[in-house]
Structures are given as C-alpha cells and as structure tokens.
Enzyme design. Sequence first.
Site, mmCIF file in Angstrom:
data_model
loop_
_atom_site.group_PDB
_atom_site.id
_atom_site.type_symbol
_atom_site.label_atom_id
_atom_site.label_comp_id
_atom_site.label_asym_id
_atom_site.label_seq_id
_atom_site.Cartn_x
_atom_site.Cartn_y
_atom_site.Cartn_z
ATOM 1 N N GLY A 134 105.096 60.109 39.701
ATOM 2 C CA GLY A 134 105.893 58.770 39.367
ATOM 3 C C GLY A 134 107.151 59.539 38.640
ATOM 4 O O GLY A 134 107.275 60.478 38.149
ATOM 5 N N LYS B 58 96.255 51.717 20.282
ATOM 6 C CA LYS B 58 97.518 52.566 20.274
ATOM 7 C C LYS B 58 98.269 52.711 18.665
ATOM 8 O O LYS B 58 98.858 53.741 18.428
ATOM 9 C CB LYS B 58 98.505 52.047 21.374
ATOM 10 C CG LYS B 58 99.367 53.036 21.862
ATOM 11 C CD LYS B 58 100.509 52.706 22.956
ATOM 12 C CE LYS B 58 99.658 52.524 24.188
ATOM 13 N NZ LYS B 58 100.589 52.274 25.618
ATOM 14 N N GLY C 168 109.530 57.029 37.629
ATOM 15 C CA GLY C 168 110.478 55.746 37.057
ATOM 16 C C GLY C 168 111.053 56.428 35.701
ATOM 17 O O GLY C 168 111.225 57.489 35.214
ATOM 18 N N THR D 176 109.346 56.882 25.442
ATOM 19 C CA THR D 176 107.953 57.178 25.983
ATOM 20 C C THR D 176 107.915 58.601 26.588
ATOM 21 O O THR D 176 107.097 59.419 26.132
ATOM 22 C CB THR D 176 107.819 56.007 27.142
ATOM 23 O OG1 THR D 176 107.943 54.818 26.363
ATOM 24 C CG2 THR D 176 106.101 56.174 27.411
ATOM 25 N N SER E 136 109.963 51.027 19.349
ATOM 26 C CA SER E 136 110.164 49.700 19.057
ATOM 27 C C SER E 136 109.874 49.429 17.545
ATOM 28 O O SER E 136 110.351 48.416 16.984
ATOM 29 C CB SER E 136 108.839 48.983 19.717
ATOM 30 O OG SER E 136 109.139 48.776 21.152
ATOM 31 N N LYS F 186 99.363 41.177 23.755
ATOM 32 C CA LYS F 186 99.971 41.257 24.992
ATOM 33 C C LYS F 186 100.052 39.923 25.466
ATOM 34 O O LYS F 186 99.347 38.958 25.350
ATOM 35 C CB LYS F 186 99.013 42.052 26.045
ATOM 36 C CG LYS F 186 99.893 42.773 27.062
ATOM 37 C CD LYS F 186 100.787 43.655 26.631
ATOM 38 C CE LYS F 186 101.036 44.937 27.587
ATOM 39 N NZ LYS F 186 101.657 46.462 27.131
ATOM 40 N N TYR G 201 110.552 60.238 35.080
ATOM 41 C CA TYR G 201 111.931 60.769 34.953
ATOM 42 C C TYR G 201 112.163 61.573 33.722
ATOM 43 O O TYR G 201 112.401 62.799 33.537
ATOM 44 C CB TYR G 201 112.959 59.959 35.368
ATOM 45 C CG TYR G 201 114.209 60.605 35.002
ATOM 46 C CD1 TYR G 201 114.896 61.589 35.716
ATOM 47 C CD2 TYR G 201 115.036 60.035 34.129
ATOM 48 C CE1 TYR G 201 116.056 61.906 35.552
ATOM 49 C CE2 TYR G 201 116.251 60.541 33.664
ATOM 50 C CZ TYR G 201 116.874 61.414 34.425
ATOM 51 O OH TYR G 201 118.017 62.249 34.017
HETATM 52 P P1 NAD Z 1 108.614 52.426 36.584
HETATM 53 O O1 NAD Z 1 108.486 51.080 37.195
HETATM 54 O O2 NAD Z 1 109.937 52.644 35.776
HETATM 55 O O3 NAD Z 1 108.217 53.663 37.407
HETATM 56 C C1 NAD Z 1 106.976 53.866 38.194
HETATM 57 C C2 NAD Z 1 107.054 55.190 39.007
HETATM 58 O O4 NAD Z 1 105.943 55.124 39.635
HETATM 59 C C3 NAD Z 1 108.381 54.784 40.298
HETATM 60 O O5 NAD Z 1 108.848 56.197 40.409
HETATM 61 C C4 NAD Z 1 107.291 54.579 41.305
HETATM 62 O O6 NAD Z 1 107.923 55.089 42.736
HETATM 63 C C5 NAD Z 1 106.114 55.261 41.121
HETATM 64 N N1 NAD Z 1 104.853 55.241 41.867
HETATM 65 C C6 NAD Z 1 104.453 53.827 42.235
HETATM 66 N N2 NAD Z 1 103.180 53.950 42.977
HETATM 67 C C7 NAD Z 1 103.033 55.434 43.056
HETATM 68 C C8 NAD Z 1 102.152 56.411 43.798
HETATM 69 N N3 NAD Z 1 101.006 55.691 44.482
HETATM 70 N N4 NAD Z 1 102.299 57.598 43.894
HETATM 71 C C9 NAD Z 1 103.157 58.305 43.109
HETATM 72 N N5 NAD Z 1 104.467 57.551 42.575
HETATM 73 C C10 NAD Z 1 104.132 56.062 42.540
HETATM 74 O O7 NAD Z 1 107.543 52.278 35.393
HETATM 75 P P2 NAD Z 1 107.567 52.978 34.025
HETATM 76 O O8 NAD Z 1 108.109 52.465 32.951
HETATM 77 O O9 NAD Z 1 107.828 54.413 34.231
HETATM 78 O O10 NAD Z 1 105.955 53.306 33.614
HETATM 79 C C11 NAD Z 1 105.070 53.979 34.271
HETATM 80 C C12 NAD Z 1 103.807 54.016 33.612
HETATM 81 O O11 NAD Z 1 103.898 54.296 32.245
HETATM 82 C C13 NAD Z 1 103.052 52.567 33.634
HETATM 83 O O12 NAD Z 1 101.516 52.793 33.821
HETATM 84 C C14 NAD Z 1 103.338 51.879 32.469
HETATM 85 O O13 NAD Z 1 102.547 50.917 31.956
HETATM 86 C C15 NAD Z 1 103.240 53.213 31.261
HETATM 87 N N6 NAD Z 1 103.909 52.908 30.107
HETATM 88 C C16 NAD Z 1 105.525 52.684 30.078
HETATM 89 C C17 NAD Z 1 106.146 52.527 29.002
HETATM 90 C C18 NAD Z 1 107.723 52.529 29.071
HETATM 91 O O14 NAD Z 1 108.183 52.498 27.821
HETATM 92 N N7 NAD Z 1 108.306 52.308 30.152
HETATM 93 C C19 NAD Z 1 105.537 52.534 27.896
HETATM 94 C C20 NAD Z 1 104.131 52.786 27.775
HETATM 95 C C21 NAD Z 1 103.398 53.215 29.105
#
Ligand code: NAD
Length: 423
Positions: free
Chosen positions: A223, A99, A225, A195, A357, A111, A229
């Site tokens: 999703g 990445k 989250g 992100t 970051s 990691k 969002y």
């Molecule tokens: P988060 O925990 O804030 O949100 C996850 C969301 O997925 C929640 O809304 C949850 O309800 C939903 N979810 C879980 N199971 C589900 C399903 N079966 N169907 C539909 N929705 C479902 O996590 P995040 O930080 O938003 O991360 C999401 C993804 O992005 C992960 O794979 C994470 O590794 C990746 N990611 C995150 C970041 C970051 O900066 N947060 C950076 C790179 C990659």
Amino acid sequence: MMISAFANAKKQIDDVAELLGEDYSNKKRFKIAVELLKKPQRVLTTNLKVKLDTGKTKSFRAFRSQHNNARGPYKGGIRFHPNVSEDEIKALSTWMSIKCAVVDIPYGGAKGGIIFDPKKVSESELQRICRAYAKFLTPHIGAWVDVPAPDVNTGEKEMAWMLETYEEKIGYHSPATFTGKPIALGGSLGRTEATGQGGVFVLESYAKHQGLERDKSTLAVQGFGNVGYWFSKLAEELGYKIVAVSDSSGGLYSSKGLEIDELAELKEKHGSFSNLPRSKNYELITNDKLLTLKADILVPAALENAISVTNAKNVNVKTVLEMANGPTTPEGEKILLRKKINVLPDVLCNAGGVTVSYFEWVQNLHGYQWTKERVNEELKVIITNAFEEIHTVVHQKKISYRKAAYYIAVKRIIDAMMLRGRI
Ligand code: NAD
C-alpha cells in the site's frame, strides 16, 4: 457465506473475556459487562432524501453506530462506500472503542456510513448528501457527545460541509464536534502523517525490545496511500531499509532499499507502479509476491484481509506490523502465530490517526493551535506508552500482542462501565 465483521468483533471480545474474567471477583457482573460491550449502545439509521442535479430526489441509506461512551464521547469516522452495511458499521464502532482504550485517550467508539459510491455523484450532490447526513446527526453529536471524523472516501472537505451544517443548526461555533477538518477551520498540524508516524513510533519501540538495528532491518510495505507512504518515508528517514512497496497495480523491490520520495514522484508522473519505466534501482514484483518476500517486517498498509489462510503459510518475515484496519484474518493470524511470527495489531499500530484527532479536539476546546513539533512529541508519548503496556502484558501472560491489546482495552472499558454503575 459472507463473514460478518461484527461477529468477528464480538468473538474477539469473548476470546479475551475468558482470560480477563480471572481478574474480577464478581463473575456475574463481569459477564453482564461483556454482554453489554458486544452491543452498540445505539445504532441510528435513516434514509437521507437528497435532491440530485436532475431535480429528482434519491434516497441514501445512512448509519451511525455509537458503540460505547463509558470512557468519553463516542469517536469515529464516516465512510462513503457502496459496500457499507449496518453489520460493518457496528463492527467498526466496536473496534474504535477498543482502539481509543488501547492508547488510553478519553473517548468511546463510533462509526458512521452512507451506502453509495461518491465517484458517481457530482460535487454539488456530494455536498447535499453531506449536509443531509449532518442534519440527521445534529441531535446526536457534539463535542462532548459524539465526535465524527473522516474515513474511507471522506476527508477535510466533507468535514467542513458537515461542520457548517451542524453549526447552522445549533447557532454557534463548535469546531470540536468534528475532527479531520481543514487547518483553516481548526484542523491540527501533523494530522496528514499522523497514522504513519504512529506506526513508526511502534516500530521504534518494538525494534528497541527486539534489539533490531535500523540499517539492518528490512521492511516490505503493502500500500502506498496516505498510510503506506508516510510510514515508509518516516521509517526510511530513520535509516530502516524499505525493500519493497506496492500499490493496487503491483510492487517494487530492491534488496539495497528503495528511495521513497523518488518513487512517490515516479508514481505521480506515471499513475501507478506497474507503469514505471525499467530501472536498476528496483525490480517490478506482483502484489502477491510482496506479501511472501523474505524480510524482517511485513507492513500491510492497504486492505482488509490481505493475510489469510491462503497466503499466511508463505509469509516469510519475523514480524507483521498492521497499519491497515483488519489486514490479517483470525485464521491467518493463527497460522502466523504458529510460525512464531509476532503480529503487532492494527488497534495499536494505526492509532496515531485517532490520537492526533484527539489532539485536534483538545486544541479546539482550548481555542489554541499546537505546533507540529508539539503534536509529534505528544503522539510519541501516547503511542510509546501504549506499546510498553502491551509488551509487558505479552510477557506476563504469554499471549499475543493482539490479545494483550484487547486485554488492556476491554478491561479499561469494563472498569469505566462498572465505576459509572451501569452494571
Ligand atoms: P489510501 O486510499 O490512501 O491508500 C490505499 C493504498 O492501498 C493505495 O496505495 C492503493 O493503491 C493500495 N492498494 C489497494 N489495493 C491493493 C492491493 N491489492 N495490493 C497493494 N496495494 C493495494 O488509504 P489509507 O488512508 O492509506 O488507508 C490504508 C489503510 O489504513 C486502510 O485499511 C485504512 O482503514 C487504514 N487506516 C487509515 C488511517 C488514516 O489516517 N488514513 C487511519 C487508521 C487506519
């Protein structure tokens, strides 16, 4: 049988090596480089001994995989989860090297993780676990060595405790050793939405090349989250039509387009989408349905392996834009590609997080804070350039976006290893 994530990561490198080998005249040297890239340079493991609130001591298995540092200090998050394993951490550290090289920021990959469920410990136990882990890491990390960050179930609170422990040990301030810190301790403005914002920059570049008009382009986002969002909100602000969103409880659909902030408020109030009252503004759908809706772009932003052999044949979009890590299985992707669906890969689409970051690290090294506008401007340049480079390789070599991203990244890392005379 459990699929080994690390075996998948090694296979991805092998796949692209077949193609990349043509560019290197010394085949033997190239082969050695590929083999080196399939092993982390160092994997640290330990059992952290932590005092519980009861006075008893408990042991927690902890890891840090430092995959490759040919292009710069190791960089990667720390996750707390009962399913953490050495195999997973090694795979994730490999993908971090890829990445960082895809977006050409001067880092290698790492990691870390601890096997436990943070919901099952008290706040003070959590702090002691973080401090024990930071103490263990101290001789092996640093602003120019290895720069940890948050990942699953960790955030700015954990980074602040780890930074404090690290600085106590070394005896001076070194905020650039951790990213994802609270703003008051040197965190960067714009990190929260980074992100999602990075993904929207990818969407914009892709839309330009495909001739997609914003208000006529429909998106379904799995999703809601941090990533789902912010991606949805920022895309909606530009005029894209978000026709579906989901959380773990279920999804919402409207052919006219959903209002993201209104849904965020309703989710806050009712806890989850499946509890939302009936409304003419949306209809309730299942999670499975969201993945097979007819739309222009499907955005998996929740989980690994969301699109696999079981549902890929029913995916009904022209493009998948991967915001989660590893949302499409290799077998699932084969089916999508056969259906002529473009898959924009996670190593590009969600690289906005690690890029900001990197900006945090740069700001800390300078002892200076950038405005949010500057963060977003610089993020746009990095993500847009990375997209254009990948897009060019896709068309030159007639390969998928993922393969093109790996082609560029693996080449960058191998060239750095060769320049350093490691091979
Ligand atoms: P988060 O925990 O804030 O949100 C996850 C969301 O997925 C929640 O809304 C949850 O309800 C939903 N979810 C879980 N199971 C589900 C399903 N079966 N169907 C539909 N929705 C479902 O996590 P995040 O930080 O938003 O991360 C999401 C993804 O992005 C992960 O794979 C994470 O590794 C990746 N990611 C995150 C970041 C970051 O900066 N947060 C950076 C790179 C990659």
